[in-house]
Design a protein around this motif. Structure first.
Motif, PDB file in Angstrom:
ATOM      1  N   ARG A  48       0.813  -1.210   0.000  1.00 45.82           N
ATOM      2  CA  ARG A  48       0.000   0.000   0.000  1.00 45.82           C
ATOM      3  C   ARG A  48       0.850   1.266   0.000  1.00 45.82           C
ATOM      4  O   ARG A  48       0.326   2.359  -0.190  1.00 45.82           O
ATOM      5  CB  ARG A  48      -0.921   0.018   1.233  1.00 45.82           C
ATOM      6  CG  ARG A  48      -2.234  -0.701   1.020  1.00 45.82           C
ATOM      7  CD  ARG A  48      -3.187   0.042   0.104  1.00 45.82           C
ATOM      8  NE  ARG A  48      -4.016   0.993   0.789  1.00 45.82           N
ATOM      9  CZ  ARG A  48      -5.174   0.684   1.363  1.00 45.82           C
ATOM     10  NH1 ARG A  48      -5.652  -0.536   1.312  1.00 45.82           N
ATOM     11  NH2 ARG A  48      -5.867   1.603   1.985  1.00 45.82           N
ATOM     12  N   HIS A  64      -0.956   0.320  10.163  1.00 50.46           N
ATOM     13  CA  HIS A  64      -0.281  -0.941   9.847  1.00 50.46           C
ATOM     14  C   HIS A  64       1.220  -0.870  10.090  1.00 50.46           C
ATOM     15  O   HIS A  64       1.794  -1.773  10.693  1.00 50.46           O
ATOM     16  CB  HIS A  64      -0.601  -1.354   8.407  1.00 50.46           C
ATOM     17  CG  HIS A  64      -2.045  -1.714   8.234  1.00 50.46           C
ATOM     18  ND1 HIS A  64      -3.023  -0.776   8.078  1.00 50.46           N
ATOM     19  CD2 HIS A  64      -2.677  -2.913   8.246  1.00 50.46           C
ATOM     20  CE1 HIS A  64      -4.199  -1.367   7.979  1.00 50.46           C
ATOM     21  NE2 HIS A  64      -4.025  -2.665   8.078  1.00 50.46           N
ATOM     22  N   HIS A  81     -11.481  -6.446   9.200  1.00 49.03           N
ATOM     23  CA  HIS A  81     -10.805  -6.935   8.001  1.00 49.03           C
ATOM     24  C   HIS A  81     -11.713  -7.879   7.214  1.00 49.03           C
ATOM     25  O   HIS A  81     -11.737  -7.831   5.991  1.00 49.03           O
ATOM     26  CB  HIS A  81      -9.470  -7.580   8.359  1.00 49.03           C
ATOM     27  CG  HIS A  81      -8.432  -6.557   8.715  1.00 49.03           C
ATOM     28  ND1 HIS A  81      -8.244  -6.113   9.997  1.00 49.03           N
ATOM     29  CD2 HIS A  81      -7.569  -5.847   7.944  1.00 49.03           C
ATOM     30  CE1 HIS A  81      -7.295  -5.186   9.998  1.00 49.03           C
ATOM     31  NE2 HIS A  81      -6.872  -5.000   8.768  1.00 49.03           N
TER      32      HIS A  81
HETATM   33  C1  HEM Z   1      -3.729  -1.364  14.292  1.00 50.46           C
HETATM   34  C2  HEM Z   1      -4.195  -2.388  13.686  1.00 50.46           C
HETATM   35  C3  HEM Z   1      -4.940  -2.337  12.377  1.00 50.46           C
HETATM   36  C4  HEM Z   1      -5.871  -1.451  11.954  1.00 50.46           C
HETATM   37  C5  HEM Z   1      -6.429  -0.257  12.717  1.00 50.46           C
HETATM   38  C6  HEM Z   1      -6.244  -1.839  10.642  1.00 50.46           C
HETATM   39  C7  HEM Z   1      -7.182  -1.195   9.865  1.00 50.46           C
HETATM   40  C8  HEM Z   1      -7.507  -1.530   8.584  1.00 50.46           C
HETATM   41  C9  HEM Z   1      -8.552  -0.948   7.825  1.00 50.46           C
HETATM   42  C10 HEM Z   1      -9.478   0.117   8.380  1.00 50.46           C
HETATM   43  C11 HEM Z   1      -8.559  -1.510   6.610  1.00 50.46           C
HETATM   44  C12 HEM Z   1      -9.503  -1.260   5.484  1.00 50.46           C
HETATM   45  C13 HEM Z   1      -9.416   0.113   4.957  1.00 50.46           C
HETATM   46  C14 HEM Z   1      -8.150   0.425   4.238  1.00 50.46           C
HETATM   47  O1  HEM Z   1      -7.670  -0.398   3.442  1.00 50.46           O
HETATM   48  O2  HEM Z   1      -7.615   1.505   4.467  1.00 50.46           O
HETATM   49  C15 HEM Z   1      -7.485  -2.447   6.570  1.00 50.46           C
HETATM   50  C16 HEM Z   1      -7.126  -3.182   5.481  1.00 50.46           C
HETATM   51  C17 HEM Z   1      -6.203  -4.183   5.511  1.00 50.46           C
HETATM   52  N1  HEM Z   1      -5.491  -4.626   6.611  1.00 50.46           N
HETATM   53 FE1  HEM Z   1      -5.516  -3.800   8.404  1.00 50.46          FE
HETATM   54  N2  HEM Z   1      -5.550  -2.953  10.282  1.00 50.46           N
HETATM   55  C18 HEM Z   1      -4.738  -3.298  11.316  1.00 50.46           C
HETATM   56  C19 HEM Z   1      -3.898  -4.374  11.389  1.00 50.46           C
HETATM   57  C20 HEM Z   1      -3.684  -5.253  10.342  1.00 50.46           C
HETATM   58  C21 HEM Z   1      -2.875  -6.444  10.429  1.00 50.46           C
HETATM   59  C22 HEM Z   1      -2.196  -6.913  11.702  1.00 50.46           C
HETATM   60  C23 HEM Z   1      -2.875  -7.012   9.198  1.00 50.46           C
HETATM   61  C24 HEM Z   1      -2.174  -8.259   8.736  1.00 50.46           C
HETATM   62  C25 HEM Z   1      -1.564  -9.156   9.416  1.00 50.46           C
HETATM   63  C26 HEM Z   1      -3.668  -6.190   8.339  1.00 50.46           C
HETATM   64  C27 HEM Z   1      -3.881  -6.417   7.003  1.00 50.46           C
HETATM   65  C28 HEM Z   1      -4.722  -5.676   6.202  1.00 50.46           C
HETATM   66  C29 HEM Z   1      -4.923  -5.908   4.797  1.00 50.46           C
HETATM   67  C30 HEM Z   1      -4.263  -6.989   3.975  1.00 50.46           C
HETATM   68  C31 HEM Z   1      -5.840  -4.971   4.361  1.00 50.46           C
HETATM   69  C32 HEM Z   1      -6.360  -4.777   2.928  1.00 50.46           C
HETATM   70  C33 HEM Z   1      -5.369  -3.890   2.242  1.00 50.46           C
HETATM   71  C34 HEM Z   1      -5.800  -3.512   0.894  1.00 50.46           C
HETATM   72  O3  HEM Z   1      -6.865  -3.902   0.476  1.00 50.46           O
HETATM   73  O4  HEM Z   1      -5.018  -2.782   0.259  1.00 50.46           O
HETATM   74  N3  HEM Z   1      -4.161  -5.137   9.067  1.00 50.46           N
HETATM   75  N4  HEM Z   1      -6.862  -2.468   7.804  1.00 50.46           N
END
Ligand code: HEM
Lengths: 430, 264
Positions: free
Chosen positions: A155, A170, B221
């Motif tokens: 990203r 992230h 997620h």
């Molecule tokens: C503080 C912890 C986290 C928060 C607040 C968070 C928040 C979010 C949010 C709101 C989204 C969807 C909106 C966006 O893409 O901007 C997202 C997408 C995603 N998150 Fe997280 N997340 C966290 C931790 C993690 C962790 C630990 C992983 C993986 C081990 C992860 C993997 C992903 C992936 C793969 C996506 C989709 C990305 C994409 O479509 O480009 N996230 N996260």
């Protein structure tokens, strides 16, 4: 606000074809198989290497491994951005698999008593009582950091303004987890037991090893303030105080009156520090002086009145009850500590000296160490002849705090933007 | 003001909220009584607020140490969250459920009276204490409402009556609740560094707080991945609240938590 939401609900429900496992594009099935494999291999390694607990490498090895873990996702995403496996590793199914693996190891940690060996042999052998230094835990964290890294890097190329919230959360979390795990290899926690009049320049670490310190401490005075003791009715048979509601255990204060278990009482005198003289107590401030109170209790049925002293005693003095009848006595509880601190003379290798006070919640810094009021000899309470200071050195703290700050802003971003964030992801991904 | 007068406070507050609910329901047919909903709601809030402040004063410390005291704050925030959701999305049933839940928590405190205890162990005497607890309890209140909404979504979805606004509300509640959960976790870590020498000690309460946080992380997620498939996400959301309850009350009963620095 979001009409496309309604449309999506209908369209995605129909026309879902089942894809065989291990055929690209991968999805949840592959993610959970891999997550399970990570845990199973971890437990297998734990089983075949019994008694060998893992410890985090220290500098420079932890820095090196951390750097490599940071580089791999960048290199992979730059060189093979179109590879279906790389794509899969930076999407949500793989993430959910990794998150689940970590959740399971943390859940096991929450269910089994940690840090003391279990009577059940296989529980010990699988590392369930020492999860933080076990293979399954470390392997799931490694897989988690890898997937989170892949996601974050993907990203960030190219860096776009609207991804700022995503990055704060992230990347912030990646930094916190990596900093915490790798930093534990350089974390030092040493307790120093101080006695008045002695200068101490060594301590004991958590494994019981002696550690020479770059600083020396000399205890000048240990000081403790206490809450007033309480009075309650003691049941002779059970040996416990009767506490049914808040009127059954009252803070002792001269002049107060009330009713307890049917007995009307009046507190005539209260001394915070006193000594027994014949049948009385008199205020003194000697070493080992104990609180005492002169109380009067009236039986509502017979009208009998009893008068006498009660005291919780101290290491130097006996406690004293006022017997009400065969079954019950009035008793005083041991006062609880309100605050405690050590006044300490500090000497450092660099020649710096000074008088510092170290209190609970108010650590002091010296020579890269933080000094905490850790404990004292509770048999002696406020008369404790010793004070235990914990010295902590954590060179990775700035790293972890950087991650915390990013996550704090990330949380602020979520509060600000709310649901809009997920809609942005939807556009990018589907 | 102490716990002695609490049963009266709980009865009066619940009574006022009950009246507020009745007005909310009759308001559907007779819009003229609607203002009374607000009046009774805020009167109940006022009584509870006065009690909490009075308790704070008489204890000489923030009333946030014991489980009963945290339940009090929960009963305070729960209706606020319900009220704001009602005003924002115009869904009265959210307010009804949150008032009901708050009243249940008020009652639990009547049935488990607590001892008036001013003592606050030294490690708790920190500027972090109040923000840490308030942020957490506020998050719990939001997430409780989100669990109610999740059940509603599942129910509506089965009967093909699901409105996008209900779904959006679930998401928003979780987003805000999760953000506060994150704040609580980090405040706790910063406090832990000052009080116990390290920001993370793998204490049972910390472990369960982390688990709670992760399950909510899973929720959004799953949601973000396939916005059209609501059922798995909503089951996760309902389940997450159970984990939260274990973290809040259950931890004290786990064998692994004997010797926790967080037992109260
Ligand atoms: C503080 C912890 C986290 C928060 C607040 C968070 C928040 C979010 C949010 C709101 C989204 C969807 C909106 C966006 O893409 O901007 C997202 C997408 C995603 N998150 Fe997280 N997340 C966290 C931790 C993690 C962790 C630990 C992983 C993986 C081990 C992860 C993997 C992903 C992936 C793969 C996506 C989709 C990305 C994409 O479509 O480009 N996230 N996260």
């Amino acid at each position: 606000m979001s009409n496309d939401q309604t449309n999506r609900i209908d369209t995605t429900r129909i026309g879902y074809v089942r894809k065989p496992v291990w055929v690209h594009p991968w999805g949840y099935a592959e993610a959970f198989v891999i997550a399970a494999a990570v845990l199973v291999i971890g437990f297998a390694l734990e089983w075949v290497t019994p008694g060998k607990s893992l410890s985090a490498p220290s500098w420079p090895w932890n820095g090196l491994i951390g750097g490599v873990m940071l580089l791999i996702p960048i290199v992979l995403q730059v060189t093979l951005p179109k590879n279906p496996m790389i794509l899969w590793m930076s999407r949500i199914p793989a993430s959910m698999g990794a998150i689940t693996a970590v959740t399971i190891s943390v859940l096991l940690m929450g269910l089994f008593v940690q840090g003391q060996s279990s009577p059940v042999a296989w529980v010990n052998r699988l590392g369930l009582t020492e999860m933080t230094s076990s293979w399954p835990f470390l392997m799931s964290i490694a897989w988690f950091l890898f997937v989170l890294g892949m996601t974050t890097v993907r990203r960030s190329i190219p860096l776009k303004r609207k991804n700022i919230g995503f990055l704060l959360n992230h990347l912030g979390l990646w930094i916190v987890v990596a900093g915490g795990i790798f930093g534990s290899g350089d974390l030092q926690r040493v307790t120093m037991t101080l006695e008045q009049g002695q200068t101490v320049w060594y301590g004991t670490d958590r494994d019981g090893n002696m550690v020479e310190m770059p600083l020396a401490l000399e205890l000048k005075r240990f000081h403790m303030e206490e809450y007033p003791p309480k009075m309650g009715v003691l049941n002779h048979e059970t040996g416990n105080l009767i506490v049914r509601n808040e009127k059954d255990l009252v803070e002792i204060e001269a002049g107060s009156t009330g009713t307890m278990s049917g007995w009307h009482y009046q507190i005539h005198k209260f001394y915070g520090e006193s000594g027994q003289i014949g049948d009385r107590y008199e205020p003194i401030n000697d070493y080992g002086a104990a609180p005492s109170a002169l109380v009067e209790a009236t039986n509502p049925d017979s009208g009998d009145t009893l008068r006498g002293w009660i005291s919780c005693g101290s290491f130097a003095m006996k406690h004293r009850f006022l017997q009400l009848n065969e079954e019950y006595s009035l008793a005083m509880t041991v006062p609880q500590s309100k605050r405690y601190m050590s006044l300490v003379q500090l000497y450092t290798k660099s020649g710096e000296t000074g008088l510092i006070d170290i209190e609970v919640n108010q650590p002091r810094s010296a020579e890269g160490w933080k000094l905490y009021q850790y404990s004292y000899d509770d048999r002696y309470g406020k008369w404790s002849p010793i004070s235990v200071i914990e010295a902590v050195r954590d060179p990775w703290l700035p790293v972890v705090y950087t991650g915390f700050i990013m996550m704090l802003f990330g949380a602020g971003y979520i509060l600000w933007k709310g649901k809009e964030m997920a809609n942005e992801a939807g556009e990018d991904d589907q | 003001m102490t716990w002695t007068v609490y049963p009266v406070v709980a009865a009066v507050t619940s009574g006022l909220w009950g009246l507020s609910l009745m007005m909310l329901l009759t308001g559907r047919f007779k819009p003229k009584v609607m203002p009374l909903t607000h009046l009774f709601f805020w009167s109940g809030m006022l009584v509870l607020t006065v009690f909490i402040l009075g308790l704070w004063g008489s204890l000489d410390r923030p009333p946030m140490r014991t489980l009963g005291e945290t339940r009090l704050w929960y009963s305070f925030f729960m209706p606020l969250v319900g009220y704001l959701t009602w005003r924002h999305w115009g869904l009265g049933w959210v307010l009804s459920y949150s008032l009901l839940m708050a009243a249940v928590f008020l009652m639990i405190n009547v049935l488990n009276p607590e001892v008036h205890d001013r003592a606050l162990m030294p490690a708790l005497q920190s500027p972090w204490f109040v923000p840490h607890v308030i942020v957490y309890i506020f998050a719990y209140a939001l997430l409780a409402v989100s669990a109610i909404v999740a059940v509603r979504v599942l129910w509506d979805d089965r009967r093909d009556l699901l409105k996008p606004s209900t779904l959006l509300m679930a998401d928003n509640l979780v987003y805000i609740g999760f953000a506060f959960l994150t704040l609580g976790l980090i405040f706790g870590a910063l406090w832990g560094k000052e009080a116990w020498g390290h920001y993370w000690n793998w204490d049972p309460k910390e472990i369960w707080a982390l688990l709670t946080w992760i399950v909510y992380l899973g929720y959004f997620h799953i949601r973000a991945h396939r916005p059209g498939k609501v059922r798995p996400a909503m089951w996760t959301l309902a389940f997450a609240f159970l984990v939260l309850l274990v973290c809040w009350f259950g931890v004290n009963y786990l064998p692994s938590a004997q010797g926790s620095i967080h037992t109260y």
